[in-house]
Design a protein around this motif. Structure first.
Motif, PDB file in Angstrom:
ATOM      1  N   UNK A   1       0.798  -1.234   0.000  1.00  0.00           N
ATOM      2  CA  UNK A   1       0.000   0.000   0.000  1.00  0.00           C
ATOM      3  C   UNK A   1       0.827   1.279   0.000  1.00  0.00           C
ATOM      4  N   UNK A   2       2.106   1.180   0.350  1.00  0.00           N
ATOM      5  CA  UNK A   2       2.955   2.381   0.341  1.00  0.00           C
ATOM      6  C   UNK A   2       3.081   2.976  -1.055  1.00  0.00           C
ATOM      7  N   UNK A   3       2.755   2.192  -2.096  1.00  0.00           N
ATOM      8  CA  UNK A   3       2.845   2.715  -3.468  1.00  0.00           C
ATOM      9  C   UNK A   3       1.854   3.850  -3.703  1.00  0.00           C
ATOM     10  N   UNK A   4       0.837   3.940  -2.860  1.00  0.00           N
ATOM     11  CA  UNK A   4      -0.178   4.973  -3.041  1.00  0.00           C
ATOM     12  C   UNK A   4       0.375   6.385  -2.855  1.00  0.00           C
ATOM     13  N   UNK A   5       1.541   6.491  -2.234  1.00  0.00           N
ATOM     14  CA  UNK A   5       2.140   7.827  -2.102  1.00  0.00           C
ATOM     15  C   UNK A   5       2.616   8.354  -3.456  1.00  0.00           C
ATOM     16  N   UNK A   6       2.676   7.446  -4.442  1.00  0.00           N
ATOM     17  CA  UNK A   6       3.058   7.858  -5.798  1.00  0.00           C
ATOM     18  C   UNK A   6       1.837   7.996  -6.714  1.00  0.00           C
ATOM     19  N   UNK A   7       0.657   8.015  -6.123  1.00  0.00           N
ATOM     20  CA  UNK A   7      -0.563   8.131  -6.922  1.00  0.00           C
ATOM     21  C   UNK A   7      -0.565   9.424  -7.731  1.00  0.00           C
TER      22      UNK A   7
ATOM     23  N   UNK B   1       9.532  -3.904 -13.528  1.00  0.00           N
ATOM     24  CA  UNK B   1       9.006  -2.574 -13.855  1.00  0.00           C
ATOM     25  C   UNK B   1       7.554  -2.632 -14.336  1.00  0.00           C
ATOM     26  N   UNK B   2       7.040  -3.819 -14.600  1.00  0.00           N
ATOM     27  CA  UNK B   2       5.666  -3.950 -15.098  1.00  0.00           C
ATOM     28  C   UNK B   2       4.664  -3.360 -14.114  1.00  0.00           C
ATOM     29  N   UNK B   3       4.882  -3.584 -12.822  1.00  0.00           N
ATOM     30  CA  UNK B   3       3.997  -3.042 -11.788  1.00  0.00           C
ATOM     31  C   UNK B   3       4.789  -2.158 -10.819  1.00  0.00           C
ATOM     32  N   UNK B   4       5.720  -1.424 -11.354  1.00  0.00           N
ATOM     33  CA  UNK B   4       6.625  -0.609 -10.559  1.00  0.00           C
ATOM     34  C   UNK B   4       5.856   0.392  -9.703  1.00  0.00           C
ATOM     35  N   UNK B   5       6.198   0.432  -8.411  1.00  0.00           N
ATOM     36  CA  UNK B   5       5.419   1.202  -7.446  1.00  0.00           C
ATOM     37  C   UNK B   5       5.385   2.698  -7.733  1.00  0.00           C
ATOM     38  N   UNK B   6       6.424   3.242  -8.344  1.00  0.00           N
ATOM     39  CA  UNK B   6       6.461   4.675  -8.616  1.00  0.00           C
ATOM     40  C   UNK B   6       5.730   5.055  -9.892  1.00  0.00           C
TER      41      UNK B   6
ATOM     42  N   UNK C   1       0.812   3.294 -10.157  1.00  0.00           N
ATOM     43  CA  UNK C   1      -0.288   4.099  -9.603  1.00  0.00           C
ATOM     44  C   UNK C   1      -0.673   5.290 -10.478  1.00  0.00           C
ATOM     45  N   UNK C   2       0.292   5.860 -11.188  1.00  0.00           N
ATOM     46  CA  UNK C   2      -0.041   6.969 -12.087  1.00  0.00           C
ATOM     47  C   UNK C   2      -0.731   6.441 -13.348  1.00  0.00           C
ATOM     48  N   UNK C   3      -0.347   5.238 -13.778  1.00  0.00           N
ATOM     49  CA  UNK C   3      -0.988   4.640 -14.956  1.00  0.00           C
ATOM     50  C   UNK C   3      -2.456   4.375 -14.668  1.00  0.00           C
ATOM     51  N   UNK C   4      -2.754   3.706 -13.539  1.00  0.00           N
ATOM     52  CA  UNK C   4      -4.165   3.441 -13.244  1.00  0.00           C
ATOM     53  C   UNK C   4      -4.911   4.724 -12.886  1.00  0.00           C
ATOM     54  N   UNK C   5      -4.171   5.733 -12.422  1.00  0.00           N
ATOM     55  CA  UNK C   5      -4.811   7.018 -12.174  1.00  0.00           C
ATOM     56  C   UNK C   5      -5.323   7.668 -13.450  1.00  0.00           C
ATOM     57  N   UNK C   6      -4.669   7.366 -14.570  1.00  0.00           N
ATOM     58  CA  UNK C   6      -5.068   7.920 -15.863  1.00  0.00           C
ATOM     59  C   UNK C   6      -6.067   7.020 -16.582  1.00  0.00           C
ATOM     60  N   UNK C   7      -5.791   5.705 -16.604  1.00  0.00           N
ATOM     61  CA  UNK C   7      -6.589   4.775 -17.402  1.00  0.00           C
ATOM     62  C   UNK C   7      -7.631   3.999 -16.616  1.00  0.00           C
TER      63      UNK C   7
ATOM     64  N   UNK D   1      11.183   8.991 -16.118  1.00  0.00           N
ATOM     65  CA  UNK D   1      10.078   8.296 -16.777  1.00  0.00           C
ATOM     66  C   UNK D   1       9.192   9.341 -17.440  1.00  0.00           C
ATOM     67  N   UNK D   2       8.884   9.124 -18.717  1.00  0.00           N
ATOM     68  CA  UNK D   2       8.004  10.029 -19.454  1.00  0.00           C
ATOM     69  C   UNK D   2       6.743   9.255 -19.835  1.00  0.00           C
ATOM     70  N   UNK D   3       5.598   9.717 -19.349  1.00  0.00           N
ATOM     71  CA  UNK D   3       4.298   9.146 -19.690  1.00  0.00           C
ATOM     72  C   UNK D   3       3.762   9.934 -20.882  1.00  0.00           C
ATOM     73  N   UNK D   4       3.231   9.227 -21.887  1.00  0.00           N
ATOM     74  CA  UNK D   4       2.603   9.976 -22.970  1.00  0.00           C
ATOM     75  C   UNK D   4       1.404   9.244 -23.548  1.00  0.00           C
ATOM     76  N   UNK D   5       0.383  10.025 -23.790  1.00  0.00           N
ATOM     77  CA  UNK D   5      -0.861   9.578 -24.415  1.00  0.00           C
ATOM     78  C   UNK D   5      -0.545   9.045 -25.807  1.00  0.00           C
ATOM     79  N   UNK D   6      -1.140   7.925 -26.185  1.00  0.00           N
ATOM     80  CA  UNK D   6      -0.839   7.327 -27.490  1.00  0.00           C
ATOM     81  C   UNK D   6      -1.182   8.266 -28.645  1.00  0.00           C
ATOM     82  N   UNK D   7      -2.088   9.227 -28.395  1.00  0.00           N
ATOM     83  CA  UNK D   7      -2.509  10.147 -29.446  1.00  0.00           C
ATOM     84  C   UNK D   7      -1.551  11.318 -29.636  1.00  0.00           C
TER      85      UNK D   7
END
Length: 273
Positions: free
Chosen positions: A3-9, A75-80, A83-89, A190-196
């Motif tokens: 649950x500590x991963x939630x600090x990176x939400x 890195x597939x479920x990396x804690x940092x 949480x940001x991925x599921x926050x978006x999708x 790490x750079x997150x980017x929308x597929x569009x």
């Protein structure tokens, strides 16, 4: 999942920035030790590919690298990041695509030729009847090389272009579209980017080799974009990592998931307030 991963939400500021610009930069997502270890394994794979016949003067595009070493699997479920991925999708997600890119120096003179600008997902952009096009997926790029200055094979983007179905190009194919900018980041970013988001690779006019790992997350009803062989890893993964690697109870569960199909939803219901 701890649950500590939630600090990176995903924060509301990050959500607003991603929705507005189509990308998000997270510095120091990887430690120096992680960067060194990932680089070592990336170099090993690159050398193997060269020995197998890859031209060392050209960029290596290597999909399905997750099974190559547990350091990539972790890195597939990396804690940092997750949480940001599921926050978006949201929670009905998995890793539908992954690829490693190693770009050696081009040894070519610098030019102003227009790069290969595109949106991800190929035929999706032709066959989906909506405007703007649907998000559907995003990628997380982990940068292992120092790309803090231009001309090192940097990833280029047009911020805010994810809501545009087309991108005007210079008529003479010289120069880049209006608003184009290189993403200049340090190792471990790490750079997150929308597929569009309209984006492109660029030539590496420097004397260093560019190394990047791309993890693509999308909804579970999207097909994989490469011949992923991650099923062999399922039996040693916890339920959430197994979901990220595409496991499910049956085909209908990708469209109408039960708790057994999406343990991430169960976990979020238990731990998010």
């Amino acid at each position: 999942m701890d649950p500590s991963c939630l600090k990176y939400a995903l924060t509301e500021e990050e959500r607003a920035a991603f929705n507005e610009t189509g990308y998000l930069i997270v510095e120091n997502a990887l430690s120096q030790e992680q960067v060194a270890a990932l680089t070592e394994e990336t170099d090993r794979i690159y050398e193997r590919k060269v020995q197998e016949g890859h031209d060392s003067k050209t960029a290596l595009f290597h999909p399905n690298f997750i099974p190559d070493h547990d350091i990539f699997l972790n890195l597939v479920d990396y804690e940092k990041v997750l949480p940001k991925v599921w926050g978006i999708l949201g929670w009905n997600i998995y890793l539908y695509h992954a690829h490693m890119i190693v770009t050696p120096p081009s040894l070519q003179p610098k030019s102003d030729k227009t790069f290969g600008w595109h949106q991800d997902s190929g035929r999706v952009n032709v066959e989906m009847e909506t405007h703007p096009r649907p998000r559907l997926s995003l990628k997380v790029a982990y940068f292992l090389s120092d790309l803090s200055v231009p001309d090192r094979g940097n990833f280029w983007i047009v911020p805010g272009s994810h809501l545009n179905d087309s991108l005007p190009m210079p008529a003479d194919r010289q120069g880049q579209p209006e608003g184009a900018t290189p993403v200049c980041v340090k190792p471990g970013t790490a750079v997150f980017f929308d597929r569009r988001l309209w984006h492109t690779a660029s030539p590496n006019w420097s004397d260093i080799t560019r190394k990047v790992l791309f993890y693509g997350y999308g909804y579970r009803w999207i097909r994989t974009k490469d011949d992923m062989t991650v099923q062999s890893l399922w039996n040693r993964c916890d339920p959430i990592r197994k979901q990220m690697l595409g496991a499910g109870v049956n085909c209908n569960g990708y469209y109408s998931p039960t708790d057994a199909d999406v343990p991430l939803r169960v976990w979020l219901n238990e731990h998010q307030k």
